[in-house]
Design an enzyme around this catalytic site. Structure first.
Site, PDB file in Angstrom:
ATOM      1  N   GLY A 108     -26.952  74.745 -30.482  1.00 38.44           N
ATOM      2  CA  GLY A 108     -27.856  73.543 -30.408  1.00 38.44           C
ATOM      3  C   GLY A 108     -27.976  73.078 -29.240  1.00 38.44           C
ATOM      4  O   GLY A 108     -29.394  72.482 -28.758  1.00 38.44           O
ATOM      5  N   GLU A 131     -22.215  80.359 -32.763  1.00 29.14           N
ATOM      6  CA  GLU A 131     -22.482  79.794 -33.572  1.00 29.14           C
ATOM      7  C   GLU A 131     -21.488  81.210 -34.564  1.00 29.14           C
ATOM      8  O   GLU A 131     -21.266  81.130 -35.437  1.00 29.14           O
ATOM      9  CB  GLU A 131     -23.678  79.902 -34.538  1.00 29.14           C
ATOM     10  CG  GLU A 131     -24.638  78.717 -33.625  1.00 29.14           C
ATOM     11  CD  GLU A 131     -25.734  78.652 -32.620  1.00 29.14           C
ATOM     12  OE1 GLU A 131     -25.213  79.886 -31.685  1.00 29.14           O
ATOM     13  OE2 GLU A 131     -26.338  78.115 -32.393  1.00 29.14           O
TER      14      GLU A 131
HETATM   15  C1  HXC Z   1     -19.587  67.861 -33.814  1.00 27.85           C
HETATM   16  C2  HXC Z   1     -17.956  68.266 -32.100  1.00 27.85           C
HETATM   17  C3  HXC Z   1     -18.465  69.517 -31.407  1.00 27.85           C
HETATM   18  C4  HXC Z   1     -20.102  69.878 -32.564  1.00 27.85           C
HETATM   19  C5  HXC Z   1     -17.539  69.057 -30.471  1.00 27.85           C
HETATM   20  N1  HXC Z   1     -16.938  68.327 -31.023  1.00 27.85           N
HETATM   21  N2  HXC Z   1     -18.548  70.229 -30.654  1.00 27.85           N
HETATM   22  N3  HXC Z   1     -18.176  67.776 -32.961  1.00 27.85           N
HETATM   23  N4  HXC Z   1     -19.568  69.114 -33.572  1.00 27.85           N
HETATM   24  N5  HXC Z   1     -20.676  70.846 -31.813  1.00 27.85           N
HETATM   25  C6  HXC Z   1     -16.125  67.094 -30.990  1.00 27.85           C
HETATM   26  C7  HXC Z   1     -14.746  67.749 -31.079  1.00 27.85           C
HETATM   27  O1  HXC Z   1     -14.541  67.764 -32.505  1.00 27.85           O
HETATM   28  C8  HXC Z   1     -13.417  66.582 -31.042  1.00 27.85           C
HETATM   29  O2  HXC Z   1     -13.507  65.552 -32.085  1.00 27.85           O
HETATM   30  C9  HXC Z   1     -14.452  65.864 -29.906  1.00 27.85           C
HETATM   31  O3  HXC Z   1     -15.747  66.385 -29.799  1.00 27.85           O
HETATM   32  C10 HXC Z   1     -13.915  66.994 -28.590  1.00 27.85           C
HETATM   33  O4  HXC Z   1     -13.822  68.552 -28.298  1.00 27.85           O
HETATM   34  P1  HXC Z   1     -12.871  69.452 -27.907  1.00 27.85           P
HETATM   35  O5  HXC Z   1     -12.970  70.795 -28.750  1.00 27.85           O
HETATM   36  O6  HXC Z   1     -11.339  68.476 -28.451  1.00 27.85           O
HETATM   37  O7  HXC Z   1     -13.108  69.410 -26.998  1.00 27.85           O
HETATM   38  P2  HXC Z   1     -12.613  70.736 -26.257  1.00 27.85           P
HETATM   39  O8  HXC Z   1     -11.398  71.368 -26.102  1.00 27.85           O
HETATM   40  O9  HXC Z   1     -12.762  69.746 -24.545  1.00 27.85           O
HETATM   41  O10 HXC Z   1     -13.429  71.927 -26.263  1.00 27.85           O
HETATM   42  C11 HXC Z   1     -15.170  71.999 -25.708  1.00 27.85           C
HETATM   43  C12 HXC Z   1     -15.122  72.813 -26.475  1.00 27.85           C
HETATM   44  C13 HXC Z   1     -15.249  72.677 -27.688  1.00 27.85           C
HETATM   45  C14 HXC Z   1     -15.113  74.152 -25.835  1.00 27.85           C
HETATM   46  C15 HXC Z   1     -17.044  72.087 -26.516  1.00 27.85           C
HETATM   47  O11 HXC Z   1     -14.919  71.237 -28.794  1.00 27.85           O
HETATM   48  C16 HXC Z   1     -16.282  73.358 -28.685  1.00 27.85           C
HETATM   49  O12 HXC Z   1     -16.541  74.529 -29.164  1.00 27.85           O
HETATM   50  N6  HXC Z   1     -17.901  72.611 -29.977  1.00 27.85           N
HETATM   51  C17 HXC Z   1     -18.552  73.324 -30.786  1.00 27.85           C
HETATM   52  C18 HXC Z   1     -19.530  74.203 -29.850  1.00 27.85           C
HETATM   53  C19 HXC Z   1     -20.096  74.926 -30.747  1.00 27.85           C
HETATM   54  O13 HXC Z   1     -19.246  75.714 -31.545  1.00 27.85           O
HETATM   55  N7  HXC Z   1     -20.559  74.821 -31.000  1.00 27.85           N
HETATM   56  C20 HXC Z   1     -21.930  75.271 -31.629  1.00 27.85           C
HETATM   57  C21 HXC Z   1     -22.372  74.241 -32.963  1.00 27.85           C
HETATM   58  S1  HXC Z   1     -23.265  75.222 -34.400  1.00 27.85           S
HETATM   59  P3  HXC Z   1     -12.487  64.951 -32.272  1.00 27.85           P
HETATM   60  O14 HXC Z   1     -12.798  64.033 -33.178  1.00 27.85           O
HETATM   61  O15 HXC Z   1     -11.463  65.925 -32.691  1.00 27.85           O
HETATM   62  O16 HXC Z   1     -11.301  63.872 -30.856  1.00 27.85           O
HETATM   63  C22 HXC Z   1     -25.024  74.847 -33.769  1.00 27.85           C
HETATM   64  C23 HXC Z   1     -26.426  75.599 -34.221  1.00 27.85           C
HETATM   65  C24 HXC Z   1     -27.047  74.778 -34.102  1.00 27.85           C
HETATM   66  O17 HXC Z   1     -24.795  73.880 -32.729  1.00 27.85           O
HETATM   67  C25 HXC Z   1     -28.102  75.168 -34.864  1.00 27.85           C
HETATM   68  C26 HXC Z   1     -29.857  74.817 -34.900  1.00 27.85           C
HETATM   69  C27 HXC Z   1     -29.677  73.639 -34.654  1.00 27.85           C
END
Ligand code: HXC
Length: 257
Positions: A108, A131
């Site tokens: 997103g 995703e």
């Molecule tokens: C909720 C999130 C998050 C997310 C990260 N965090 N991304 N929380 N939603 N999308 C939180 C983690 O849980 C963690 O919380 C804190 O942020 C730090 O993240 P880390 O993973 O520890 O950091 P890092 O190791 O540096 O990795 C960074 C990253 C990774 C590669 C960006 O966080 C990641 O892969 N995030 C998810 C990315 C993703 O899948 N995005 C798509 C989402 S779905 P805590 O509490 O553990 O410290 C989407 C659908 C869209 O967007 C649909 C339409 C709108």
């Protein structure tokens, strides 16, 4: 302002929205997105503002929709409440919106950037639609906007593999319009916003509306739409002023009417 998840300020004629949930990597919770929509609407309605910049921080623009918020979602619940429907409101903003992207713009977050009119990125920015790794697909225009901008093969690669891509790649594809050193992206974006805000507001809005029509209309209808707006602009004082100032070899003074 009373926002909890974003910061807003104005820089001369530019409204700046900073995503500010750093601990969650600016995950776009519904609360955060409602605040973004509210701030966008306020800047759009504020005649002293001519352009809007959306940014994150130097590590992350946004890691996407809030995954924790989606934990208990079901089809029926998300369908009847039109979950994420409010993400479309940014498309109704009339003033130019610039995304100043550093770090991750994922899921997103990438879609939010693509919903802006222009993307400037820092050298270390990373774009992706991960995703698929969550058993989902993009849900805020990713499959549609990416495909229109970068074409089928690259859009398929991004959406089907979930891999991330660098700012430089994104620039080569035309997804990003310019890449800067990390510390300069925001400044350059605000400067661009100030340049756009220096033009006549009705004219710049007509230009934006016309470019956006290219995504909706056939070439023939799009050109007809453009020409009709072009003709209509002759009725503005600002278009008269622009031509007179050119003849008189001076800077135009826009009155925005
Ligand atoms: C909720 C999130 C998050 C997310 C990260 N965090 N991304 N929380 N939603 N999308 C939180 C983690 O849980 C963690 O919380 C804190 O942020 C730090 O993240 P880390 O993973 O520890 O950091 P890092 O190791 O540096 O990795 C960074 C990253 C990774 C590669 C960006 O966080 C990641 O892969 N995030 C998810 C990315 C993703 O899948 N995005 C798509 C989402 S779905 P805590 O509490 O553990 O410290 C989407 C659908 C869209 O967007 C649909 C339409 C709108």
């Amino acid at each position: 302002s009373n926002y909890e998840n974003i910061l807003t300020e104005s820089h001369d004629k530019v409204g700046l929205i900073t995503l500010n949930r750093p601990k969650a990597l600016n995950a776009l919770s519904s609360d955060l997105f409602h605040e973004v929509n509210d701030a966008l609407k306020k800047f759009d309605d504020d005649s002293s503002i001519g352009a809007i910049v959306i940014t994150g921080n130097e590590r992350v623009f946004s890691a996407g929709a809030d995954i924790k918020e989606m934990a208990d979602k079901t089809f029926s619940k998300s369908y009847v409440t039109n979950f994420l429907g409010h993400w479309g409101e940014i498309n109704n903003i009339k003033k130019p919106v610039i995304a100043a992207v550093n770090g991750f713009a994922l899921g997103g977050g990438c879609e939010l950037a693509m919903s802006c009119d222009i993307i400037y990125a820092g050298e270390t920015a990373k774009f992706g639609q991960p995703e698929i790794k969550l058993g989902l697909i993009p849900g805020a225009g990713g499959t549609q906007r990416l495909t229109r901008v970068v074409g089928k093969s690259k859009a398929m690669e991004m959406v089907l593999s979930g891999r991330t891509f660098t700012a430089l790649e994104a620039e080569q594809w035309g997804l990003v319009s310019k890449v800067f050193p990390v510390g300069e992206v925001l400044e350059k974006s605000i400067e661009l916003g100030q340049e756009l805000a220096g033009f006549s507001q009705p004219v710049i809005q007509a230009a934006k509306e016309s470019v956006n029509a290219a995504y909706e209309l056939s070439l023939r209808e799009g050109c007809r739409f453009e020409r009709r707006i072009f003709q209509a602009l002759f009725s503005l004082n600002d278009s008269k002023e622009g031509r007179i100032a050119f003849e008189q070899k001076r800077e135009p003074k826009w009155t925005h009417d």
